[in-house]
Design an enzyme around this catalytic site. Structure first.
Site, mmCIF file in Angstrom:
data_model
loop_
_atom_site.group_PDB
_atom_site.id
_atom_site.type_symbol
_atom_site.label_atom_id
_atom_site.label_comp_id
_atom_site.label_asym_id
_atom_site.label_seq_id
_atom_site.Cartn_x
_atom_site.Cartn_y
_atom_site.Cartn_z
ATOM 1 C CE LYS A 1 -3.991 -2.062 -0.302
ATOM 2 N NZ LYS A 1 -4.436 -3.107 0.543
HETATM 3 C C1 LIG Z 1 -5.629 -4.045 0.915
HETATM 4 C C2 LIG Z 1 -7.111 -3.882 0.965
HETATM 5 C C3 LIG Z 1 -7.866 -4.198 2.091
HETATM 6 C C4 LIG Z 1 -7.308 -4.944 3.254
HETATM 7 O O1 LIG Z 1 -6.209 -4.335 3.841
HETATM 8 P P1 LIG Z 1 -5.348 -5.173 4.891
HETATM 9 O O2 LIG Z 1 -4.594 -4.119 5.628
HETATM 10 O O3 LIG Z 1 -4.471 -6.087 4.106
HETATM 11 O O4 LIG Z 1 -6.305 -5.913 5.764
HETATM 12 C C5 LIG Z 1 -9.205 -3.894 2.112
HETATM 13 N N1 LIG Z 1 -9.796 -3.319 1.063
HETATM 14 C C6 LIG Z 1 -9.115 -3.013 -0.061
HETATM 15 C C7 LIG Z 1 -9.853 -2.349 -1.186
HETATM 16 C C8 LIG Z 1 -7.758 -3.311 -0.147
HETATM 17 O O5 LIG Z 1 -7.083 -3.046 -1.277
#
Ligand SMILES: *Cc1c(COP(=O)(O)O)cnc(C)c1O
Length: 387
Positions: A188
């Protein structure tokens, strides 16, 4: 195989992160502690929201779960979720025994289509969960109008959108939603390896999430070991979860947060190079320009393949052979076996998402990319798009 290989994603970890994590490790306190509190405080300062409404967690999935839990979502309740998202957005609804109701998306932004959502509202609908896909903010006034028309809570899946702004210049996460949840997963825009942040203006949501992130204990572990009240004196308010962020993760998060604006600038610059370089390629459909001068976090740079050219699979394979890793965001949830079978979902009920699904390709666009890597991607895409 090409000599250079540009992976689809790579975390941008510098010396600052290494030093901060080392200091945390050497401090003798590695689980939730002073660095988590500091990270929550700095995150609140960034968004200009009260620190009391910022709750650090070990994932965004945990944050979405805790937000719905704090709102009392349970069996019989329905939550509106766009089909164009990661499965986490929907799975947390089922954790609570409630039902995700999938909604089609808009063709250009792939945001939830609030017009299509009208037909999906029922007396059991409690929450709408817009996803700020790729880092482009779902317009806040549209979400507010839809939610207030139907008396719904808003839980924003902001996993892609730190830092992003709305047309009015306000940060995603600084509004009046019941909760906004950010992700610090490895790929991210800012990362703690695994991590997430729940942001809310609702004191009851914040308090409930704080208790439930650590077993339902009414005092967090750092308070137990640092305050004058004996550490063994705690009570259990509910059967909670193990969703707390560690201090080692927060140490990394503090440095990443400091670099967030610079890293976003780098992604914007890469995206601009892509937009300029690919503008004349008729076989590719580029992401639409912003309708307003807002900040797009550019977590994902996604193109769409025009009709009559290479298939998605072929395009991705050829780019891989040219040394470029790609990804797909997303194969929408109504096409995933579990969700399709569980709720009898058909392609024709989601015409836009079904049309786009076999055409989308995400290209590498992250701050750790070197100029040479950007040029390598551009050359490879031009070559493959022209064949
Ligand atoms: C990455 C992601 C999540 C989950 O995030 P985590 O921190 O890995 O639990 C939820 N929604 C979207 C749209 C994502 O891309």
């Amino acid at each position: 195989m090409a000599e250079t290989f540009v992976p689809y994603a790579k975390p941008d970890i510098g010396r600052g992160e290494l030093v901060a994590v080392r200091e945390a490790l050497e401090s003798g306190w590695i689980t939730t502690g002073p660095r988590v509190a500091e990270f929550e405080g700095e995150f609140a300062r960034f968004l200009d929201v009260p620190q009391g409404g910022v709750v650090a967690l070990n994932s965004a999935t945990a944050g979405l779960h805790l937000a719905l839990e704090a709102l009392g979502v349970g069996p019989g309740d329905e939550v509106l979720v766009p089909t164009w998202t990661f499965t986490a957005s929907a799975e947390v609804v089922e954790y609570l025994g409630a039902t995700p109701v999938f909604v089609d998306v808009l063709p250009s932004t792939l945001h939830i289509d609030y017009e299509a959502a009208e037909a999906k509202v029922s007396p059991r609908t409690r929450v709408v969960m817009p996803v700020h896909f790729a880092g482009r903010a779902v317009p806040n006034y549209e979400t507010e109008a839809f939610a207030s028309r139907h008396g719904l809570h808003v839980v924003e899946d902001a996993a892609h959108s730190f830092p992003s702004t709305h047309a009015d210049g306000s940060w995603v996460g600084s509004g009046e939603s019941a909760a906004t949840v950010f992700s610090f997963y490895a790929n991210k825009t800012i990362t703690t390896g695994e991590g997430g942040m729940l942001v809310t203006r609702d004191v009851s949501v914040a308090n409930r999430a704080r208790v439930m992130r650590l077993h339902g204990i009414d005092r967090d572990v750092y308070d137990r070991f640092s305050s004058t009240k004996p550490s063994w004196q705690y009570d259990i308010a509910a059967p909670g979860y193990k969703y707390n962020m560690t201090d080692t993760a927060a140490a990394m998060g503090l440095v990443q947060l400091n670099r967030a604006k610079a890293m976003t600038e780098r992604r914007r610059a890469i995206v601009q190079l892509y937009l300029d370089a690919f503008a004349s390629l008729n076989s590719l459909i580029l992401p639409p320009p912003d309708s307003h001068p807002s900040l797009h976090s550019w977590h994902i740079f996604m193109i769409q393949l025009g009709d009559g050219g290479l298939s998605q699979g072929n395009f991705i394979e050829k780019l891989a052979a040219s040394g470029v890793g790609c990804s797909v965001h997303y194969r929408p949830l109504h096409l995933m076996t579990y969700w399709a079978n569980r709720y009898n979902l058909c392609e024709k009920d989601f015409p836009i998402a079904s049309h786009n699904a076999p055409r989308v390709v995400s290209l590498p666009a992250y701050s750790a990319m070197t100029d040479d890597e950007v040029i390598h991607v551009i050359d490879a895409v031009i070559k493959v798009a022209q064949c």
